[in-house]
Design an enzyme around this catalytic site. Structure first.
Site, mmCIF file in Angstrom:
data_model
loop_
_atom_site.group_PDB
_atom_site.id
_atom_site.type_symbol
_atom_site.label_atom_id
_atom_site.label_comp_id
_atom_site.label_asym_id
_atom_site.label_seq_id
_atom_site.Cartn_x
_atom_site.Cartn_y
_atom_site.Cartn_z
ATOM 1 N N GLU A 213 5.368 -4.570 -5.685
ATOM 2 C CA GLU A 213 5.185 -3.361 -4.864
ATOM 3 C C GLU A 213 5.508 -3.775 -3.437
ATOM 4 O O GLU A 213 4.665 -4.357 -2.747
ATOM 5 C CB GLU A 213 3.740 -2.861 -4.988
ATOM 6 C CG GLU A 213 3.341 -2.452 -6.406
ATOM 7 C CD GLU A 213 3.894 -1.091 -6.800
ATOM 8 O OE1 GLU A 213 4.239 -0.302 -5.908
ATOM 9 O OE2 GLU A 213 4.007 -0.821 -8.007
ATOM 10 N N CYS A 247 2.888 1.269 3.939
ATOM 11 C CA CYS A 247 4.168 0.915 3.313
ATOM 12 C C CYS A 247 5.098 2.110 3.193
ATOM 13 O O CYS A 247 6.313 1.960 3.252
ATOM 14 C CB CYS A 247 3.926 0.298 1.944
ATOM 15 S SG CYS A 247 3.020 1.370 0.829
#
Ligand code: NAD
Length: 470
Positions: A213, A247
């Site tokens: 991720e 993110c």
């Protein structure tokens, strides 16, 4: 708290797993309930620890983006995991009937999780929810940038779970390196693309499957059909929550040159409405550490040296802001591709705007670069929306919004290419942390014996007939 030998913990977890290879739903449910209770009982301690680690982290943001997301994830898992655990029937091709096929989900065993500092609770616990629901044991290495949070999590989990159920290894990069070299049955890493490469190669030595991720530069495209009253605050909020240290924060905007000035004015005003002051404001989160603060200032200096213009929201005392490691929304225009701010993930409240005259130009700009973790499009024109969806590849998308696709438990969350590999959340997490074992159940009445050697003309004829059905 010091760590125990990581090899020994892994051996202990694997031995415990091997005595109970397929934990019943009640056992998994109890673990999820315990996890939920630990988090609920320690809410204020988590908020305090995270805020101290950041310098200031808004309590509301910790509640919204960590505590409540994690509890919602656990609730969703409690509601659905029993169904996801069931053996599934799968179709059988006609030439194999009356045999049957089934898919049996099995836990992988011991799952390693490496998590970052930006949403320390959410990004440590959400993968844990998927892993526990799928029946695994868990070892976690949280970030060294949130030491108070990491020690607190280690301590509260350690009071309830045994080392062979969940173990938290705290410490710096040396611990992270040793951790990523362990022969886990699966490793989920959340962090930067650069470290992701290192972790993937460490895991490859053990052939440990990885879910990565990662980060990247997530673009925003605003169509002329967009409702600007909704668009401006949604972009400002997505960019400024956690001071841009998200993110999936909008990384840069693409829009026609003629619209940039008006848009910048509106965005700056919006930021000032959200945060009447940035300095000393408990709602506005600080930059995590001096090195990260210096990196963001460096991006601005580099852009200015190369000809960018800068507009800063608010009117705060710059020395006070530096002392608090806070940076206001800073819009960067007249950008060029050679600027570092247009090359690396920003991960802070700086927002460059790239002049792009047509939608086709914007598609081209995005396609030429690394596949982003998220992509945002604002507008009402459905044909253009579909054109953007069909002409870009990104981890996920929010339309007329930023970031919220991440918390939808029924869609996968993950990146693609340099922004990641694999996905989790909800059933997608369950599958990531399960081995979906395919089982073929042969029947007494199989025609397979007609294909046994010695091969004769009759065999060839039967094979020919069968191939007609394939
Ligand atoms: P990072 O890559 O520096 O660190 C992440 C974790 O990796 C930490 O626990 C750290 O201890 C560990 N680590 C560091 N060096 C290592 C090494 N050599 N070997 C093994 N492990 C090592 O990332 P960060 O600064 O903590 O987080 C920011 C990055 O994470 C950004 O790029 C952001 O986009 C990304 N991120 C992605 C997601 C997502 O879900 N896709 C979520 C949050 C953050």
């Amino acid at each position: 708290m010091t760590n125990k030998s990581l090899d020994k913990i892994l051996d202990g977890q694997r031995a415990a797993f091997n005595t109970n290879l397929n934990p019943a739903w009640d056992e998994r449910k109890n673990k999820l309930l315990k996890l939920s209770k630990i988090i609920a009982d320690n809410e204020q301690k988590f908020k305090d620890a995270i805020s101290e680690d950041f310098g200031n982290r808004s309590f509301v943001e910790t509640t919204m983006a960590e505590l409540s997301i994690v509890q919602a994830g656990i609730k969703h898992a409690l509601k659905h995991t029993q169904k996801w655990m069931r053996t599934r029937k799968a179709p059988t091709a006609i030439q194999f009937k009356p045999a049957k096929n089934i898919i049996v989900p099995q836990p992988r065993g011991v799952v390693g999780i490496i998590s970052p500092w930006n949403y320390p609770l959410q990004l440590a616990v959400m993968p844990m929810v998927g892993a526990l629901g799928a029946g695994n044991r868990v070892m976690l290495k949280p970030s060294e940038y949130t030491p108070r949070f990491s020690e607190l999590l280690k301590s509260v989990l350690g009071e309830v779970f045994s080392d062979d159920e969940i173990y938290v290894a705290t410490g710096g990069v040396d611990v992270a390196q040793a951790f990523s070299a362990l022969p886990f049955d699966h490793l989920l890493f959340t962090g930067s693309t650069n470290v992701g490469r290192i972790v993937a190669s460490a895991a490859a030595k053990n052939l440990t499957p990885v879910t990565l991720e990662l980060g990247g530069k997530s673009p925003v495209i605003i169509d002329e059909s967009a409702n600007m009253k909704l668009t401006i605050p949604r972009i400002a909020n997505g960019k400024l929550i956690n001071a841009g240290q998200t993110c999936v924060a909008p990384d840069y905007l693409l829009m026609p040159q003629g619209k940039i000035d008006g848009f910048t004015d509106a965005l700056i005003k919006q930021a000032e409405r959200f945060y009447p002051t940035f300095a000393g404001n408990p709602d506005y989160t600080s930059i995590i550490a001096d090195a990260h603060y210096a990196r963001l200032q460096g991006l601005l200096e580099d852009a200015q040296t190369k000809g960018a213009s800068i507009r800063v929201a608010g009117n705060d005392d710059s020395q006070q802001m530096a002392k608090e490691r806070r940076i206001p929304l800073t819009v960067v225009t007249n950008t060029t591709p050679d600027m570092k701010i247009m090359q690396e993930e920003i991960f802070g409240p700086l927002l460059p705007i790239v002049a792009s005259e047509t939608l086709a130009d914007s598609m081209h700009y995005i396609q030429e670069r690394d596949r982003p973790l998220a992509l945002y499009w604002f507008g009402e024109d459905k044909a253009k929306r579909d054109y953007v969806l069909n002409n870009t590849i990104s981890g996920g998308v929010s339309i007329n919004e930023t970031a919220w696709h991440v918390v939808q438990e029924d869609i996968p969350f993950g990146g693609v290419g340099p922004s990641g590999m694999g996905s989790y959340h909800g059933e997608h997490g369950f599958k990531t942390f399960s081995h979906m074992k395919g089982v073929f159940l042969q029947s007494k009445f199989s025609g397979g014996k007609m294909l046994y050697p010695p091969y004769t003309e009759k065999t060839q004829k039967v094979l020919g007939m069968m191939r007609k059905f394939m």
